[in-house]
Design a protein around this motif. Structure first.
Motif, PDB file in Angstrom:
ATOM      1  N   ARG A  29       1.000  -1.305  -0.081  1.00  0.00           N
ATOM      2  CA  ARG A  29       0.036   0.027   0.031  1.00  0.00           C
ATOM      3  C   ARG A  29       0.727   1.322  -0.038  1.00  0.00           C
ATOM      4  NH1 ARG A  29      -4.338  -1.191   4.812  1.00  0.00           N
ATOM      5  NH2 ARG A  29      -2.959   0.690   5.557  1.00  0.00           N
ATOM      6  N   PRO A  30       0.423   2.352  -0.690  1.00  0.00           N
ATOM      7  CA  PRO A  30       1.248   3.781  -0.524  1.00  0.00           C
ATOM      8  C   PRO A  30       1.514   4.166   0.811  1.00  0.00           C
ATOM      9  CG  PRO A  30      -0.689   3.873  -1.985  1.00  0.00           C
ATOM     10  CD  PRO A  30      -0.622   2.521  -1.376  1.00  0.00           C
ATOM     11  N   ASP A  31       0.890   3.754   1.974  1.00  0.00           N
ATOM     12  CA  ASP A  31       1.422   3.900   3.190  1.00  0.00           C
ATOM     13  C   ASP A  31       2.513   3.113   3.969  1.00  0.00           C
ATOM     14  OD1 ASP A  31       0.025   1.611   3.667  1.00  0.00           O
ATOM     15  OD2 ASP A  31      -1.614   2.528   5.062  1.00  0.00           O
ATOM     16  N   GLY A  32       2.870   2.157   3.044  1.00  0.00           N
ATOM     17  CA  GLY A  32       4.116   1.327   3.645  1.00  0.00           C
ATOM     18  C   GLY A  32       3.495  -0.285   4.013  1.00  0.00           C
ATOM     19  N   LEU A  33       2.295  -0.493   4.040  1.00  0.00           N
ATOM     20  CA  LEU A  33       2.123  -1.860   4.653  1.00  0.00           C
ATOM     21  C   LEU A  33       1.895  -2.935   3.247  1.00  0.00           C
ATOM     22  CD1 LEU A  33      -0.998  -0.894   6.919  1.00  0.00           C
ATOM     23  CD2 LEU A  33       1.300  -1.483   7.410  1.00  0.00           C
ATOM     24  N   MET A  34       2.733  -3.863   3.644  1.00  0.00           N
ATOM     25  CA  MET A  34       2.806  -5.022   2.755  1.00  0.00           C
ATOM     26  C   MET A  34       1.561  -5.677   2.361  1.00  0.00           C
ATOM     27  SD  MET A  34       4.962  -6.596   0.596  1.00  0.00           S
ATOM     28  CE  MET A  34       6.632  -6.140   1.145  1.00  0.00           C
ATOM     29  N   ILE A  35       1.160  -5.862   1.089  1.00  0.00           N
ATOM     30  CA  ILE A  35      -0.008  -6.754   0.771  1.00  0.00           C
ATOM     31  C   ILE A  35       0.372  -8.245   0.273  1.00  0.00           C
ATOM     32  CG2 ILE A  35      -1.941  -6.812  -1.158  1.00  0.00           C
ATOM     33  CD1 ILE A  35      -1.895  -3.913  -1.297  1.00  0.00           C
ATOM     34  N   SER A  36       1.180  -8.144  -0.378  1.00  0.00           N
ATOM     35  CA  SER A  36       1.931  -9.772  -0.763  1.00  0.00           C
ATOM     36  C   SER A  36       3.228  -9.497  -1.449  1.00  0.00           C
ATOM     37  CB  SER A  36       0.796 -10.270  -1.730  1.00  0.00           C
ATOM     38  OG  SER A  36       1.127 -11.637  -2.030  1.00  0.00           O
ATOM     39  N   SER A  37       3.846 -10.384  -1.184  1.00  0.00           N
ATOM     40  CA  SER A  37       5.325 -10.490  -2.035  1.00  0.00           C
ATOM     41  C   SER A  37       5.817 -11.865  -2.153  1.00  0.00           C
ATOM     42  CB  SER A  37       6.392  -9.851  -1.012  1.00  0.00           C
ATOM     43  OG  SER A  37       6.695 -10.718   0.275  1.00  0.00           O
ATOM     44  N   ALA A  38       7.054 -11.795  -3.126  1.00  0.00           N
ATOM     45  CA  ALA A  38       7.682 -13.120  -3.573  1.00  0.00           C
ATOM     46  C   ALA A  38       9.164 -12.414  -3.793  1.00  0.00           C
ATOM     47  CB  ALA A  38       7.133 -13.361  -4.920  1.00  0.00           C
ATOM     48  N   LEU A  39       9.694 -12.084  -2.409  1.00  0.00           N
ATOM     49  CA  LEU A  39      11.124 -11.713  -2.317  1.00  0.00           C
ATOM     50  C   LEU A  39      12.103 -12.729  -1.948  1.00  0.00           C
ATOM     51  CD1 LEU A  39      10.051  -8.262  -0.352  1.00  0.00           C
ATOM     52  CD2 LEU A  39      10.675  -8.426  -2.756  1.00  0.00           C
ATOM     53  N   PRO A  40      13.163 -12.404  -2.617  1.00  0.00           N
ATOM     54  CA  PRO A  40      14.134 -13.562  -2.313  1.00  0.00           C
ATOM     55  C   PRO A  40      14.298 -13.635  -0.682  1.00  0.00           C
ATOM     56  CG  PRO A  40      15.094 -11.952  -3.823  1.00  0.00           C
ATOM     57  CD  PRO A  40      13.664 -11.392  -2.960  1.00  0.00           C
ATOM     58  N   SER A  41      14.661 -15.089  -0.332  1.00  0.00           N
ATOM     59  CA  SER A  41      14.723 -15.418   1.130  1.00  0.00           C
ATOM     60  C   SER A  41      15.852 -14.294   1.822  1.00  0.00           C
ATOM     61  CB  SER A  41      15.122 -16.702   1.133  1.00  0.00           C
ATOM     62  OG  SER A  41      16.498 -17.026   0.867  1.00  0.00           O
ATOM     63  N   GLY A  42      15.486 -14.091   3.230  1.00  0.00           N
ATOM     64  CA  GLY A  42      16.174 -13.010   3.878  1.00  0.00           C
ATOM     65  C   GLY A  42      16.124 -11.629   3.723  1.00  0.00           C
ATOM     66  N   THR A  43      14.971 -11.406   2.852  1.00  0.00           N
ATOM     67  CA  THR A  43      14.661  -9.997   2.766  1.00  0.00           C
ATOM     68  C   THR A  43      13.614  -9.652   3.529  1.00  0.00           C
ATOM     69  OG1 THR A  43      14.982 -10.283   0.173  1.00  0.00           O
ATOM     70  CG2 THR A  43      13.775  -8.398   1.025  1.00  0.00           C
ATOM     71  N   ASP A  44      13.865  -8.400   4.278  1.00  0.00           N
ATOM     72  CA  ASP A  44      12.719  -7.929   5.124  1.00  0.00           C
ATOM     73  C   ASP A  44      11.868  -7.353   4.423  1.00  0.00           C
ATOM     74  OD1 ASP A  44      11.548  -6.422   7.325  1.00  0.00           O
ATOM     75  OD2 ASP A  44      13.187  -6.081   8.349  1.00  0.00           O
ATOM     76  N   GLU A  45      10.529  -7.892   4.447  1.00  0.00           N
ATOM     77  CA  GLU A  45       9.453  -7.436   3.834  1.00  0.00           C
ATOM     78  C   GLU A  45       9.027  -6.123   4.308  1.00  0.00           C
ATOM     79  OE1 GLU A  45       6.171 -10.370   3.976  1.00  0.00           O
ATOM     80  OE2 GLU A  45       7.063 -11.402   2.301  1.00  0.00           O
ATOM     81  N   LYS A  46       8.940  -6.073   5.656  1.00  0.00           N
ATOM     82  CA  LYS A  46       8.615  -4.730   6.038  1.00  0.00           C
ATOM     83  C   LYS A  46       9.521  -3.453   5.799  1.00  0.00           C
ATOM     84  CE  LYS A  46       6.082  -6.634  10.241  1.00  0.00           C
ATOM     85  NZ  LYS A  46       5.748  -6.702  11.574  1.00  0.00           N
ATOM     86  N   ARG A  47      10.780  -3.799   5.913  1.00  0.00           N
ATOM     87  CA  ARG A  47      11.842  -2.633   5.326  1.00  0.00           C
ATOM     88  C   ARG A  47      11.507  -2.374   3.982  1.00  0.00           C
ATOM     89  NH1 ARG A  47      17.522  -2.931   7.562  1.00  0.00           N
ATOM     90  NH2 ARG A  47      16.516  -2.907   9.299  1.00  0.00           N
ATOM     91  N   VAL A  48      11.447  -3.353   3.132  1.00  0.00           N
ATOM     92  CA  VAL A  48      11.306  -3.030   1.654  1.00  0.00           C
ATOM     93  C   VAL A  48       9.947  -2.292   1.515  1.00  0.00           C
ATOM     94  CG1 VAL A  48      10.487  -4.204  -0.465  1.00  0.00           C
ATOM     95  CG2 VAL A  48      12.385  -5.108   0.922  1.00  0.00           C
ATOM     96  N   ALA A  49       8.813  -2.858   2.219  1.00  0.00           N
ATOM     97  CA  ALA A  49       7.535  -1.821   1.861  1.00  0.00           C
ATOM     98  C   ALA A  49       7.646  -0.340   2.576  1.00  0.00           C
ATOM     99  CB  ALA A  49       6.280  -2.732   2.761  1.00  0.00           C
ATOM    100  N   ALA A  50       8.349  -0.532   3.556  1.00  0.00           N
ATOM    101  CA  ALA A  50       8.462   1.159   3.927  1.00  0.00           C
ATOM    102  C   ALA A  50       9.563   1.918   3.221  1.00  0.00           C
ATOM    103  CB  ALA A  50       9.076   1.026   5.800  1.00  0.00           C
ATOM    104  N   MET A  51      10.655   1.432   2.747  1.00  0.00           N
ATOM    105  CA  MET A  51      11.555   2.247   1.794  1.00  0.00           C
ATOM    106  C   MET A  51      10.727   2.489   0.676  1.00  0.00           C
ATOM    107  SD  MET A  51      15.219   0.775   2.697  1.00  0.00           S
ATOM    108  CE  MET A  51      14.713  -0.939   2.277  1.00  0.00           C
ATOM    109  N   ALA A  52      10.055   1.422   0.102  1.00  0.00           N
ATOM    110  CA  ALA A  52       9.422   1.974  -1.158  1.00  0.00           C
ATOM    111  C   ALA A  52       8.197   2.517  -1.117  1.00  0.00           C
ATOM    112  CB  ALA A  52       8.679   0.398  -1.763  1.00  0.00           C
TER     113      ALA A  52
END
Length: 124
Positions: A29-52
């Motif tokens: 979401r534009p506010d930084g909450l993850m909806i769904s992901s298929a990221l490489p293992s070890g990737t911090d989803e919350k950090r990716v969402a917040a930075m994006a």
């Protein structure tokens, strides 16, 4: 299926269509909450969402200030790969990770197609 599952299916399809050009993808979401992901293992989803979300928000404000219209995409070109961020409607951001030797044109085409599908799902 629910929203997460529908979006997750779209992300898996993207990874199958562009296996050498996209090696991780997420919808947030534009506010930084993850909806769904298929990221490489070890990737911090919350950090990716917040930075994006922060990057897209700042980039849109820059477009507004410089009178460039609505933001289409942000491409971050790092030493070992790229991060590509784009709006998927008003309710979602598509974030993708690509290797350094990416076919950028193909990756952008596939991301645009997926962003349109995500937009349809989010607005349904």
């Amino acid at each position: 299926m629910g929203l997460r599952e529908d979006i997750g299916s779209l992300l898996k399809e993207l990874l199958e269509r562009a296996p050498g050009d996209v090696n991780g993808v997420a919808v947030l979401r534009p506010d930084g909450l993850m909806i769904s992901s298929a990221l490489p293992s070890g990737t911090d989803e919350k950090r990716v969402a917040a930075m994006a979300a922060a990057m897209v928000g700042t980039s849109q404000r820059t477009c507004d200030e410089l009178e460039r219209g609505d933001l289409n995409q942000v491409v971050i070109d790092g030493a070992i790969g790229k991060a590509i961020l784009s709006y998927a409607g008003k309710k979602a951001v598509l974030a993708a990770l690509s290797p350094g030797e990416v076919n950028l044109g193909l990756a952008l085409l596939e991301l645009e197609r997926t962003a349109l599908k995500v937009k349809e799902v989010m607005e349904a």
